[in-house]
Design a protein around this motif. Structure first.
Motif, PDB file in Angstrom:
ATOM      1  N   GLY A   1     -47.363  20.509 -31.961  1.00 10.62           N
ATOM      2  CA  GLY A   1     -47.261  19.504 -30.901  1.00 10.62           C
ATOM      3  C   GLY A   1     -47.505  20.107 -29.344  1.00 10.62           C
ATOM      4  O   GLY A   1     -48.528  19.884 -28.388  1.00 10.62           O
ATOM      5  N   ALA A   2     -47.467  21.222 -29.186  1.00 13.61           N
ATOM      6  CA  ALA A   2     -47.297  22.113 -28.147  1.00 13.61           C
ATOM      7  C   ALA A   2     -48.686  22.555 -28.057  1.00 13.61           C
ATOM      8  O   ALA A   2     -48.764  22.819 -26.768  1.00 13.61           O
ATOM      9  CB  ALA A   2     -45.963  23.419 -27.921  1.00 13.61           C
TER      10      ALA A   2
ATOM     11  N   GLY B   1     -36.831  25.099 -29.949  1.00 14.61           N
ATOM     12  CA  GLY B   1     -37.440  26.415 -30.019  1.00 14.61           C
ATOM     13  C   GLY B   1     -38.970  26.400 -30.992  1.00 14.61           C
ATOM     14  O   GLY B   1     -40.009  27.124 -30.339  1.00 14.61           O
ATOM     15  N   PRO B   2     -39.220  25.152 -31.887  1.00 13.04           N
ATOM     16  CA  PRO B   2     -40.315  24.854 -32.480  1.00 13.04           C
ATOM     17  C   PRO B   2     -41.250  24.874 -31.129  1.00 13.04           C
ATOM     18  O   PRO B   2     -42.613  25.471 -31.418  1.00 13.04           O
ATOM     19  CB  PRO B   2     -40.237  24.069 -32.831  1.00 13.04           C
ATOM     20  CG  PRO B   2     -39.006  23.932 -33.473  1.00 13.04           C
ATOM     21  CD  PRO B   2     -38.478  24.319 -32.462  1.00 13.04           C
ATOM     22  N   ARG B   3     -41.070  24.083 -30.057  1.00  8.33           N
ATOM     23  CA  ARG B   3     -42.023  24.406 -29.038  1.00  8.33           C
ATOM     24  C   ARG B   3     -42.237  24.532 -28.179  1.00  8.33           C
ATOM     25  O   ARG B   3     -43.343  25.285 -27.686  1.00  8.33           O
ATOM     26  CB  ARG B   3     -41.575  22.985 -28.156  1.00  8.33           C
ATOM     27  CG  ARG B   3     -41.425  21.618 -28.813  1.00  8.33           C
ATOM     28  CD  ARG B   3     -40.622  20.187 -28.104  1.00  8.33           C
ATOM     29  NE  ARG B   3     -40.276  19.342 -28.836  1.00  8.33           N
ATOM     30  CZ  ARG B   3     -39.622  17.574 -28.918  1.00  8.33           C
ATOM     31  NH1 ARG B   3     -39.467  17.546 -27.312  1.00  8.33           N
ATOM     32  NH2 ARG B   3     -39.781  17.243 -29.923  1.00  8.33           N
ATOM     33  N   ARG B   4     -41.064  25.772 -28.061  1.00 11.21           N
ATOM     34  CA  ARG B   4     -41.331  27.015 -27.301  1.00 11.21           C
ATOM     35  C   ARG B   4     -42.460  28.531 -28.459  1.00 11.21           C
ATOM     36  O   ARG B   4     -43.589  28.423 -27.304  1.00 11.21           O
ATOM     37  CB  ARG B   4     -40.103  27.897 -26.900  1.00 11.21           C
ATOM     38  CG  ARG B   4     -40.061  28.970 -26.459  1.00 11.21           C
ATOM     39  CD  ARG B   4     -38.787  29.702 -26.100  1.00 11.21           C
ATOM     40  NE  ARG B   4     -37.669  29.065 -27.743  1.00 11.21           N
ATOM     41  CZ  ARG B   4     -36.359  28.513 -27.387  1.00 11.21           C
ATOM     42  NH1 ARG B   4     -36.504  27.922 -26.012  1.00 11.21           N
ATOM     43  NH2 ARG B   4     -35.918  28.834 -28.942  1.00 11.21           N
TER      44      ARG B   4
ATOM     45  N   TYR C   1     -46.046  26.602 -27.952  1.00 12.92           N
ATOM     46  CA  TYR C   1     -46.897  27.631 -26.578  1.00 12.92           C
ATOM     47  C   TYR C   1     -46.511  29.104 -26.538  1.00 12.92           C
ATOM     48  O   TYR C   1     -47.654  29.262 -25.984  1.00 12.92           O
ATOM     49  CB  TYR C   1     -45.204  26.536 -25.599  1.00 12.92           C
ATOM     50  CG  TYR C   1     -45.741  27.144 -24.569  1.00 12.92           C
ATOM     51  CD1 TYR C   1     -46.461  27.143 -23.268  1.00 12.92           C
ATOM     52  CD2 TYR C   1     -45.111  28.418 -23.493  1.00 12.92           C
ATOM     53  CE1 TYR C   1     -46.588  27.678 -22.114  1.00 12.92           C
ATOM     54  CE2 TYR C   1     -45.382  29.209 -22.599  1.00 12.92           C
ATOM     55  CZ  TYR C   1     -46.192  28.632 -21.322  1.00 12.92           C
ATOM     56  OH  TYR C   1     -46.546  29.224 -20.337  1.00 12.92           O
ATOM     57  N   VAL C   2     -46.006  29.236 -26.499  1.00 16.67           N
ATOM     58  CA  VAL C   2     -46.586  31.046 -26.512  1.00 16.67           C
ATOM     59  C   VAL C   2     -47.538  31.526 -27.288  1.00 16.67           C
ATOM     60  O   VAL C   2     -48.047  31.697 -26.933  1.00 16.67           O
ATOM     61  CB  VAL C   2     -45.112  31.896 -26.925  1.00 16.67           C
ATOM     62  CG1 VAL C   2     -44.936  33.447 -27.103  1.00 16.67           C
ATOM     63  CG2 VAL C   2     -44.054  31.418 -26.311  1.00 16.67           C
ATOM     64  N   THR C   3     -47.239  30.882 -29.447  1.00 16.38           N
ATOM     65  CA  THR C   3     -48.378  31.362 -29.938  1.00 16.38           C
ATOM     66  C   THR C   3     -50.033  30.886 -29.409  1.00 16.38           C
ATOM     67  O   THR C   3     -50.696  31.516 -29.193  1.00 16.38           O
ATOM     68  CB  THR C   3     -48.210  30.872 -30.909  1.00 16.38           C
ATOM     69  OG1 THR C   3     -46.849  30.779 -31.691  1.00 16.38           O
ATOM     70  CG2 THR C   3     -49.338  31.275 -32.114  1.00 16.38           C
ATOM     71  N   ALA C   4     -49.946  29.402 -28.691  1.00 13.51           N
ATOM     72  CA  ALA C   4     -51.071  28.584 -28.051  1.00 13.51           C
ATOM     73  C   ALA C   4     -51.650  29.305 -27.121  1.00 13.51           C
ATOM     74  O   ALA C   4     -52.833  30.084 -26.829  1.00 13.51           O
ATOM     75  CB  ALA C   4     -50.847  27.537 -28.266  1.00 13.51           C
ATOM     76  N   MET C   5     -50.755  30.373 -25.995  1.00 17.11           N
ATOM     77  CA  MET C   5     -51.190  30.460 -24.423  1.00 17.11           C
ATOM     78  C   MET C   5     -52.186  32.135 -25.558  1.00 17.11           C
ATOM     79  O   MET C   5     -52.795  32.545 -25.458  1.00 17.11           O
ATOM     80  CB  MET C   5     -50.035  31.018 -24.029  1.00 17.11           C
ATOM     81  CG  MET C   5     -49.372  29.364 -23.683  1.00 17.11           C
ATOM     82  SD  MET C   5     -50.055  28.622 -21.783  1.00 17.11           S
ATOM     83  CE  MET C   5     -50.337  29.747 -20.549  1.00 17.11           C
ATOM     84  N   GLU C   6     -50.955  32.605 -26.487  1.00 18.93           N
ATOM     85  CA  GLU C   6     -51.615  33.778 -27.077  1.00 18.93           C
ATOM     86  C   GLU C   6     -52.931  33.740 -27.526  1.00 18.93           C
ATOM     87  O   GLU C   6     -54.114  34.231 -27.328  1.00 18.93           O
ATOM     88  CB  GLU C   6     -50.468  35.106 -27.458  1.00 18.93           C
ATOM     89  CG  GLU C   6     -50.006  34.707 -26.792  1.00 18.93           C
ATOM     90  CD  GLU C   6     -48.500  35.404 -27.904  1.00 18.93           C
ATOM     91  OE1 GLU C   6     -48.275  35.520 -28.232  1.00 18.93           O
ATOM     92  OE2 GLU C   6     -47.316  36.379 -26.348  1.00 18.93           O
TER      93      GLU C   6
ATOM     94  N   VAL D   1     -49.232  17.173 -15.436  1.00 15.93           N
ATOM     95  CA  VAL D   1     -47.690  17.788 -15.792  1.00 15.93           C
ATOM     96  C   VAL D   1     -47.849  17.004 -17.443  1.00 15.93           C
ATOM     97  O   VAL D   1     -48.270  16.112 -17.739  1.00 15.93           O
ATOM     98  CB  VAL D   1     -46.542  16.947 -15.304  1.00 15.93           C
ATOM     99  CG1 VAL D   1     -45.281  16.776 -16.020  1.00 15.93           C
ATOM    100  CG2 VAL D   1     -46.656  17.797 -13.955  1.00 15.93           C
ATOM    101  N   VAL D   2     -46.982  17.661 -18.840  1.00 12.23           N
ATOM    102  CA  VAL D   2     -47.243  16.895 -19.515  1.00 12.23           C
ATOM    103  C   VAL D   2     -45.934  17.110 -20.588  1.00 12.23           C
ATOM    104  O   VAL D   2     -45.351  17.791 -20.086  1.00 12.23           O
ATOM    105  CB  VAL D   2     -48.283  18.193 -21.226  1.00 12.23           C
ATOM    106  CG1 VAL D   2     -48.092  16.981 -22.596  1.00 12.23           C
ATOM    107  CG2 VAL D   2     -49.693  18.077 -20.400  1.00 12.23           C
ATOM    108  N   GLY D   3     -45.122  15.770 -20.627  1.00 12.76           N
ATOM    109  CA  GLY D   3     -44.315  15.652 -21.213  1.00 12.76           C
ATOM    110  C   GLY D   3     -44.399  15.484 -22.958  1.00 12.76           C
ATOM    111  O   GLY D   3     -45.044  16.451 -23.496  1.00 12.76           O
ATOM    112  N   TYR D   4     -43.299  15.152 -23.555  1.00 11.48           N
ATOM    113  CA  TYR D   4     -43.230  15.060 -24.883  1.00 11.48           C
ATOM    114  C   TYR D   4     -42.607  14.256 -25.323  1.00 11.48           C
ATOM    115  O   TYR D   4     -41.020  13.931 -25.141  1.00 11.48           O
ATOM    116  CB  TYR D   4     -42.234  16.613 -25.637  1.00 11.48           C
ATOM    117  CG  TYR D   4     -42.579  17.445 -27.100  1.00 11.48           C
ATOM    118  CD1 TYR D   4     -43.617  17.957 -27.024  1.00 11.48           C
ATOM    119  CD2 TYR D   4     -42.866  16.205 -27.567  1.00 11.48           C
ATOM    120  CE1 TYR D   4     -44.140  18.507 -28.476  1.00 11.48           C
ATOM    121  CE2 TYR D   4     -43.351  16.679 -29.202  1.00 11.48           C
ATOM    122  CZ  TYR D   4     -43.799  17.615 -30.106  1.00 11.48           C
ATOM    123  OH  TYR D   4     -44.155  18.076 -30.992  1.00 11.48           O
TER     124      TYR D   4
END
Lengths: 370, 370
Positions: free
Chosen positions: B164-165, B192-195, B198-203, B266-269
């Motif tokens: 999702g992230a 946790g998973p969302r974070r 996010y981090v993985t996708a950014m990288e 802005v994106v929500g969840y």
DNA sequence: TCTATTGGTTGGAGCGCTCTAATGCTGTAG
DNA sequence: CTACAGCATTAGAGCGCTCCAACCAATAGA
């Protein structure tokens, strides 16, 4: 997967089952030595009493059943908080079931709740027919919240919908509105008093009521507004039957290029968390929801423990919460709508200046548009 | 106030108690004549079986307990709908209790639910410690929704928060954003998973992650944004941990005179009903909530009826719902922010053009303001 | 005719607990 | 030394139901 029983505890503590029972209900007539022995054994075995067996044997229950007509509506969550608070204080547990606003499903939920033989039932805005309620009331005490009843065996807790509607009308009139329509809640519970209060208040001000059929939903509010626009009967102010309806109305107004509150003021009803969002910042009527819950639980427990039989009818005073969807009506000269949105703020936390701000923007844009 | 018993029905129908029992459980081995006689007697007396006595005697239960961590959150209402649907199909009833997001109260709710000895328990996003859950899992089957677990005796139903992230980040990147912050859900379940996603996708996109501590609330979202503004580290896009947080973030941004989505996307969840309101029209990540409920109930009933013992781990695919809070980032030249808000529409019903409209207005106002 | 078989029906034990009445045990008064 | 409170403790019945084993026709097979 098998829980220890009272027998097991008794055996381990070297006492009788009856003694364990006394300890579990912390009777004073147990010696300290035995009490602690029993408690120790129970602890070691991970024993906890079987609520159903207990209630079967004692022919009493420490459970209050709560029927929530619609779990999606946060209104009820706060009522439940109030119920839970009182119930817990008095050593009662609550079990909840939901009817999803469908009479059939609600009936089933009621049956299910009843099958646990709770001490009493609290129904939050039920949609089942009155006969179903009075039939259930023959079996156990019932308290209705946000729905009235004439049956003397059921208690009720409501807000004074007439007064709430009057507060809203008075507010709009004091801002200078003369044409105020009411988007009606139809068959919805509490729609009647709100409509009556609206009509009475309008007439008291020497104004002509305009009741528009609608419903307690977002979509219905929008639909009603589109109808008014098509008919050319759109007034300067709207009193919606509830907040959802009001938000739908606002959307439809803005879709049509009208500004809230400059062109049209809108008042909701219920002060849901939705209304408090800065994004929405809806002027609305607040009901003391947690208080509803507390009073309902109190009333029920009075019936249960003190055998009260005369019905209780709580009618709580609603209050007006002014936010940013109400303002004086635009004057007849179109370009100079009232330039100052209402900024009074009725609740401590929550709605900030954002909406007022964006309304100001939208006003500017419109004047440059045409 | 006293309900008839099986004995009463038996007497009236002129049969034995056991026969009434068979009829009530509609056993095939009852003659039609007797069956109808019993049914008639039951009807006349207004008899309905006593669920607790039944479950005590049969040592089984047709009740599923559902613990809702927060009744105020409509997310859970839809999950409950799914649970209810399946449970009802299979002849099970549900009872609900709530923990109000407080571990102590939740623990009590759990105890209370347990005391009814239900066939199983579904916990929706529980906040109690894992040990409490695994302890309860020794007594009955448990399914966790929106919370993971490693215990082999409990099943879990979750959305794939990482995916999702990732969807959200990909969407923002495809719009041209490079600086995207994540308002983190902290200790919240699924944060946790969302974070991580996010981090993985950014990288993966060669971008630098910026994780900002926050919480699953309106107020926390606003606070986080104010912090970023004060620090001068506000990015061009925000991925909130949930919709509430996102709405708070939007309010704070607009309070600061920034426009969404022109200045900041802005994106929500969660795609709560809040997000779908035209007024909010939030781009967000949707989870199949009713499906969560259905799968949870299915998993539970499998354990109950088919004695399944291997754990089930459902990980459902979330999806992106594009509404009106995301747009290409403003170019460096301040006065000419991207003039076109995203108008893609991810859900069929609901959000209309109002928000996009008001954003357009707010942009105009801003350019005339400064 | 007698024994199996089958489908329908029933008595009684028992689920885990509470509650009443009875029991045993101390201590004090007569 | 008996009597009698007074207290702590317990046996046993029973809450409304299910479930098992037994029972009782009525029919089928020998």
């Amino acid at each position: 997967m098998v829980r220890p029983t009272m027998e097991d505890v008794a055996l381990r503590a070297g006492v009788s089952r009856a003694l364990v029972s006394l300890v579990m209900r912390n009777s004073p007539k147990v010696s300290e030595a035995r009490r602690s022995a029993v408690l120790k054994a129970a602890e070691e075995l991970g024993y906890s009493p079987h609520a159903m067996a207990r209630s079967l044997a004692s022919r009493t229950s420490t459970v209050l059943g709560v029927m929530v007509s619609d779990l999606h509506n946060a209104f009820f969550a706060e009522v439940v908080d109030g119920i839970d608070e009182v119930a817990r204080e008095q050593g009662f547990d609550i079990i909840i079931n939901t009817g999803g606003r469908s009479p059939a499903r609600e009936r089933r939920a009621l049956e299910s709740l009843l099958s646990f033989r709770p001490a009493g039932l609290i129904l939050l805005s039920p949609v089942v027919p009155a006969t179903a309620i009075s039939k259930a009331a023959e079996q156990l005490p019932i308290v209705l919240v946000a729905r009235s009843s004439r049956v003397s065996t059921v208690d009720t807790v409501n807000d004074d919908g007439e007064q709430g509607a009057r507060l809203a009308v008075d507010h709009l009139v004091s801002l200078g509105h003369k044409r105020i329509a009411h988007l009606d809640g139809g068959e919805g519970t509490q729609a009647g008093p709100r409509r009556r209060g609206y009509v009475t208040a309008m007439e008291a001000h020497g104004l002509t009521p305009q009741v528009v059929p609608s419903e307690y939903t977002d979509a219905a509010g929008a639909r009603a507004i589109r109808g008014l626009i098509d008919d050319g009967t759109l007034p300067t102010a709207i009193l919606s039957c509830n907040d959802f309806n009001a938000v739908g109305a606002i959307s439809a107004l803005e879709d049509a290029g009208l500004r809230v509150p400059q062109d049209v003021s809108v008042v909701g009803y219920d002060n849901t968390s939705l209304a408090a969002l800065r994004h929405v910042s809806l002027t609305t009527i607040d009901q003391p929801r947690a208080e509803f819950g507390r009073l309902a639980a109190d009333a029920l427990l009075q019936r249960v423990r003190e055998q009260r039989t005369e019905p209780v009818r709580h009618l709580l005073n609603p209050s007006l919460v002014v936010r940013n969807t109400t303002a004086p009506p635009a004057t007849s000269r179109r370009s100079s709508g009232s330039p100052f949105p209402s900024t009074a703020e009725g609740d401590s936390a929550g709605s900030g200046s954002r909406t007022a701000d964006s309304r100001a923007k939208s006003q500017e844009r419109r004047s440059s548009d045409q």
